[in-house]
Write a protein that holds these residues in place. Structure first.
Motif, PDB file in Angstrom:
ATOM      1  N   THR A   1     -62.065   0.341 -70.271  1.00 48.46           N
ATOM      2  CA  THR A   1     -62.134   1.799 -70.207  1.00 48.46           C
ATOM      3  C   THR A   1     -63.237   2.190 -69.241  1.00 48.46           C
ATOM      4  O   THR A   1     -64.407   1.855 -69.455  1.00 48.46           O
ATOM      5  CB  THR A   1     -62.411   2.395 -71.596  1.00 48.46           C
ATOM      6  N   LEU A   2     -62.837   2.899 -68.177  1.00 45.57           N
ATOM      7  CA  LEU A   2     -63.798   3.351 -67.174  1.00 45.57           C
ATOM      8  C   LEU A   2     -64.168   4.803 -67.437  1.00 45.57           C
ATOM      9  O   LEU A   2     -63.291   5.650 -67.655  1.00 45.57           O
ATOM     10  CB  LEU A   2     -63.214   3.226 -65.776  1.00 45.57           C
ATOM     11  N   THR A   3     -65.478   5.088 -67.421  1.00 53.43           N
ATOM     12  CA  THR A   3     -65.948   6.471 -67.484  1.00 53.43           C
ATOM     13  C   THR A   3     -66.181   6.933 -66.045  1.00 53.43           C
ATOM     14  O   THR A   3     -67.004   6.345 -65.325  1.00 53.43           O
ATOM     15  CB  THR A   3     -67.236   6.575 -68.307  1.00 53.43           C
ATOM     16  N   VAL A   4     -65.441   8.003 -65.662  1.00 54.47           N
ATOM     17  CA  VAL A   4     -65.451   8.460 -64.270  1.00 54.47           C
ATOM     18  C   VAL A   4     -65.957   9.895 -64.219  1.00 54.47           C
ATOM     19  O   VAL A   4     -65.531  10.754 -65.006  1.00 54.47           O
ATOM     20  CB  VAL A   4     -64.048   8.369 -63.652  1.00 54.47           C
ATOM     21  N   GLU A   5     -66.853  10.139 -63.257  1.00 57.13           N
ATOM     22  CA  GLU A   5     -67.346  11.492 -63.033  1.00 57.13           C
ATOM     23  C   GLU A   5     -66.645  12.049 -61.795  1.00 57.13           C
ATOM     24  O   GLU A   5     -66.707  11.497 -60.702  1.00 57.13           O
ATOM     25  CB  GLU A   5     -68.864  11.454 -62.785  1.00 57.13           C
ATOM     26  N   ARG A   6     -65.950  13.169 -62.010  1.00 53.88           N
ATOM     27  CA  ARG A   6     -65.172  13.780 -60.913  1.00 53.88           C
ATOM     28  C   ARG A   6     -65.328  15.294 -60.984  1.00 53.88           C
ATOM     29  O   ARG A   6     -64.940  15.913 -61.986  1.00 53.88           O
ATOM     30  CB  ARG A   6     -63.707  13.414 -61.042  1.00 53.88           C
ATOM     31  N   GLY A   7     -65.860  15.881 -59.935  1.00 49.27           N
ATOM     32  CA  GLY A   7     -66.018  17.322 -59.887  1.00 49.27           C
ATOM     33  C   GLY A   7     -66.820  17.879 -61.031  1.00 49.27           C
ATOM     34  O   GLY A   7     -66.527  18.980 -61.522  1.00 49.27           O
ATOM     35  N   GLY A   8     -67.839  17.184 -61.497  1.00 43.15           N
ATOM     36  CA  GLY A   8     -68.689  17.659 -62.587  1.00 43.15           C
ATOM     37  C   GLY A   8     -68.137  17.374 -63.950  1.00 43.15           C
ATOM     38  O   GLY A   8     -68.748  17.762 -64.961  1.00 43.15           O
ATOM     39  N   GLU A   9     -66.972  16.714 -64.045  1.00 45.70           N
ATOM     40  CA  GLU A   9     -66.392  16.381 -65.336  1.00 45.70           C
ATOM     41  C   GLU A   9     -66.394  14.858 -65.536  1.00 45.70           C
ATOM     42  O   GLU A   9     -66.304  14.084 -64.578  1.00 45.70           O
ATOM     43  CB  GLU A   9     -64.956  16.902 -65.425  1.00 45.70           C
ATOM     44  N   ASN A  10     -66.423  14.449 -66.795  1.00 44.79           N
ATOM     45  CA  ASN A  10     -66.355  13.036 -67.139  1.00 44.79           C
ATOM     46  C   ASN A  10     -64.966  12.723 -67.680  1.00 44.79           C
ATOM     47  O   ASN A  10     -64.494  13.354 -68.624  1.00 44.79           O
ATOM     48  CB  ASN A  10     -67.408  12.664 -68.181  1.00 44.79           C
ATOM     49  N   LEU A  11     -64.353  11.711 -67.100  1.00 43.91           N
ATOM     50  CA  LEU A  11     -63.021  11.290 -67.508  1.00 43.91           C
ATOM     51  C   LEU A  11     -63.083   9.839 -67.981  1.00 43.91           C
ATOM     52  O   LEU A  11     -63.866   9.037 -67.476  1.00 43.91           O
ATOM     53  CB  LEU A  11     -62.054  11.405 -66.341  1.00 43.91           C
ATOM     54  N   GLU A  12     -62.190   9.491 -68.910  1.00 43.53           N
ATOM     55  CA  GLU A  12     -62.083   8.109 -69.366  1.00 43.53           C
ATOM     56  C   GLU A  12     -60.706   7.590 -68.978  1.00 43.53           C
ATOM     57  O   GLU A  12     -59.681   8.120 -69.431  1.00 43.53           O
ATOM     58  CB  GLU A  12     -62.309   7.999 -70.872  1.00 43.53           C
ATOM     59  N   LEU A  13     -60.710   6.566 -68.164  1.00 37.30           N
ATOM     60  CA  LEU A  13     -59.473   5.991 -67.648  1.00 37.30           C
ATOM     61  C   LEU A  13     -59.370   4.531 -68.069  1.00 37.30           C
ATOM     62  O   LEU A  13     -60.337   3.773 -67.962  1.00 37.30           O
ATOM     63  CB  LEU A  13     -59.427   6.092 -66.132  1.00 37.30           C
ATOM     64  N   VAL A  14     -58.155   4.127 -68.540  1.00 40.31           N
ATOM     65  CA  VAL A  14     -57.947   2.738 -68.965  1.00 40.31           C
ATOM     66  C   VAL A  14     -57.278   1.983 -67.827  1.00 40.31           C
ATOM     67  O   VAL A  14     -56.239   2.419 -67.311  1.00 40.31           O
ATOM     68  CB  VAL A  14     -57.060   2.684 -70.226  1.00 40.31           C
ATOM     69  N   VAL A  15     -57.890   0.837 -67.472  1.00 44.18           N
ATOM     70  CA  VAL A  15     -57.415   0.019 -66.371  1.00 44.18           C
ATOM     71  C   VAL A  15     -57.161  -1.412 -66.848  1.00 44.18           C
ATOM     72  O   VAL A  15     -57.941  -1.945 -67.641  1.00 44.18           O
ATOM     73  CB  VAL A  15     -58.410   0.028 -65.198  1.00 44.18           C
ATOM     74  N   THR A  16     -56.047  -1.994 -66.377  1.00 43.63           N
ATOM     75  CA  THR A  16     -55.746  -3.400 -66.654  1.00 43.63           C
ATOM     76  C   THR A  16     -56.140  -4.220 -65.440  1.00 43.63           C
ATOM     77  O   THR A  16     -55.634  -3.965 -64.343  1.00 43.63           O
ATOM     78  CB  THR A  16     -54.262  -3.592 -66.988  1.00 43.63           C
ATOM     79  N   LEU A  17     -56.993  -5.182 -65.639  1.00 48.02           N
ATOM     80  CA  LEU A  17     -57.551  -5.938 -64.533  1.00 48.02           C
ATOM     81  C   LEU A  17     -56.492  -6.818 -63.867  1.00 48.02           C
ATOM     82  O   LEU A  17     -55.681  -7.463 -64.514  1.00 48.02           O
ATOM     83  CB  LEU A  17     -58.708  -6.836 -65.002  1.00 48.02           C
TER      84      LEU A  17
END
Length: 501
Positions: free
Chosen positions: A479-495
């Motif tokens: 689970t990646l925590t991503v900051e985009r345009g002042g917001e925090n998003l949580e994205l799930v990635v399969t390696l």
């Protein structure tokens, strides 16, 4: 002893009755015929004074008709015409049998001339010694004895000190306690070293004008040995790797596979029997404060054992970077320890109290460079780092089975010029920052996103993001925590995976 020679200062005794030819009346033979007991002492020899003039000594034998008093009589009997007290005093016998009082007669004898006719010294002769008072002699004897004892003590002590300081006492034996021959206790440092040392080897590598020393440990009885990639790198394609075992035996080794991204390599020796493999532990179960032991050959001192604790876990580090293109940089989510690790320890085992390997010693922070280096030439400052054995095991299996290892990836390019907190996705070459169709693209990551955490663990830089991803396997979900345009998003990635280098 000559009794009663009549000289001043000599003890009186029976000297009156002498027989013919020098025979004493008591039966003691005098070996000097014609000897005059009243002559110059010693008999017939020159003395300290002139001989006395001849003395007419009365005949000791009374003339006929002369009254001889009976032994012990002190008063003349009536009719003798002698006045009272005319008899000399009776003889006094010694109470000890050895000493008579001055002037006393031997027991059972009577010589009326022995006392009253002592000879005076010759004219001009020195007088004899004056008798010393009876009470003074013991005092002088005691004082003399004390003085002698004092001098003897001082002399003995001085001689003893001199002999001791000059090593004269060569036979000194000091007490010593003999150690028991019991085996080391299980879990002790001695016990751990005793169990693991047979599996630890020293590698001497040379080739291409370079040479180095490192450590490794036996993985199985077929001769596979795990070490660091930077240890075997000097051998190149045609170099020499010589392995020295704890027994002192040596063997040539060949590289099976290596991966600089993980800083791991596997070499193999052949024709060697009786190998002792290590026991691998579980690095995920390691806790901060756990005691550990590091074994290796620091500065080519093979079989060196040091101990410490786990100072930190999941410490993201990068090491290497000596190649121009940076292809030798390793990214490790390391175990940190304060067990002393020095150049030559690289590739050696970090062991827990059960004697199980939990890490591969790979890098230290040096005081002179301030950076992390694999095989750095500086000494230990208590900051050592080891590749967790769980990760090393996966890589070793891949190297043994295929000769190379794969790396987990998310399919993005990171902006190396970004100085903020986190890792920003971006490219300076004009190529897409997010690989089309890759894991990150499928998870919704976009160019310009700043990744600030992985599975909730904070990410401070691009290197930390790579370390955290490489600590997993291809196919794992993160689970990646991503900051985009002042917001925090949580994205799930399969390696995904890529071939290692």
């Amino acid at each position: 002893m000559d009794k009663g020679n009549g000289l001043p200062g000599r003890q009186g005794g029976s000297q009156a009755h002498w027989g013919a030819a020098g025979q004493r009346p008591d039966g003691d033979a005098d070996s000097r015929p014609g000897h005059d007991p009243y002559g110059t002492p010693p008999y017939g020899q020159p003395g300290p004074w002139a001989p006395a003039p001849p003395v007419q000594r009365p005949n000791p034998t009374p003339p006929a008709g002369t009254f001889v008093p009976p032994p012990g009589a002190t008063t003349p009997p009536a009719g003798t015409g002698l006045p009272p007290g005319a008899f000399p005093p009776p003889p006094v016998a010694s109470t000890t049998g050895t000493t008579a009082l001055p002037g006393a007669q031997p027991a059972g004898r009577y010589d009326p001339w022995a006392v009253s006719h002592a000879m005076p010294p010759a004219p001009g002769a020195p007088a004899g010694p004056e008798p010393e008072p009876a009470g003074r002699r013991p005092v002088r004897l005691v004082a003399a004895a004390a003085l002698i004892a004092l001098l003897a003590g001082i002399l003995g002590g001085t001689v003893g000190i001199y002999l001791e300081r000059n090593g004269a006492f060569s036979d000194v034996r000091l007490p010593q306690t003999r150690a028991e021959s019991n085996p080391p206790a299980e879990g002790s440092i001695a016990g751990i070293a005793d169990a693991v040392l047979p599996a630890v080897v020293t590698l001497h590598v040379s080739g291409g004008g370079a040479a180095g020393t490192g450590t490794g440990f036996v993985l199985d009885d077929t001769g596979h040995i795990l070490t660091n990639a930077h240890v075997v790198r000097p051998a190149g394609a045609n170099g020499v790797i010589e392995v020295t075992f704890g027994s002192g035996d040596t063997a040539r080794a060949e590289v099976v596979g290596q991966d600089s991204g993980y800083d791991l390599a596997v070499v193999r020796v052949t024709g060697v029997s009786g190998l002792t493999p290590v026991e691998l532990g579980d690095s995920d179960a390691v806790r901060v404060g756990d005691p550990v032991v590091a074994i290796g050959a620091p500065f080519d001192l093979e079989g060196t054992v040091t101990s410490g604790i786990i100072s930190a876990t999941e410490r993201p580090i990068t090491a290497g970077g000596e190649e121009v293109d940076g292809s030798d940089i390793s990214y490790v989510n390391a175990l940190q320890t304060d067990a002393p690790i020095n150049p030559g320890n690289s590739g050696g085992p970090l062991v827990d109290v059960n004697g199980r390997v939990i890490g591969v010693n790979s890098a230290i922070r040096t005081g002179d460079s301030g950076g992390l280096e694999g095989g750095a030439q500086g000494g230990s400052v208590g900051l050592g780092f080891a590749i967790p054995i769980n990760q090393a095991k996966d890589v070793a299996e891949q190297l043994i089975n295929t000769g190379r290892a794969t790396h987990p990836v998310i399919g993005v390019t990171l902006d190396t010029g970004y100085l903020g907190d986190g890792a920003r996705v971006g490219s300076s070459t004009g190529d897409p920052a997010v690989v089309p169709g890759g894991p990150a693209d499928q998870a919704g990551v976009e160019d310009g996103d700043v990744i600030t955490a992985v599975d909730g663990d904070r990410v401070r830089s691009g290197d930390e993001l790579i370390v955290k991803i490489r600590s997993h396997r291809p196919g794992d979900e993160l689970t990646l925590t991503v900051e985009r345009g002042g917001e925090n998003l949580e994205l799930v990635v399969t390696l995904g995976e890529s071939a290692g280098e």
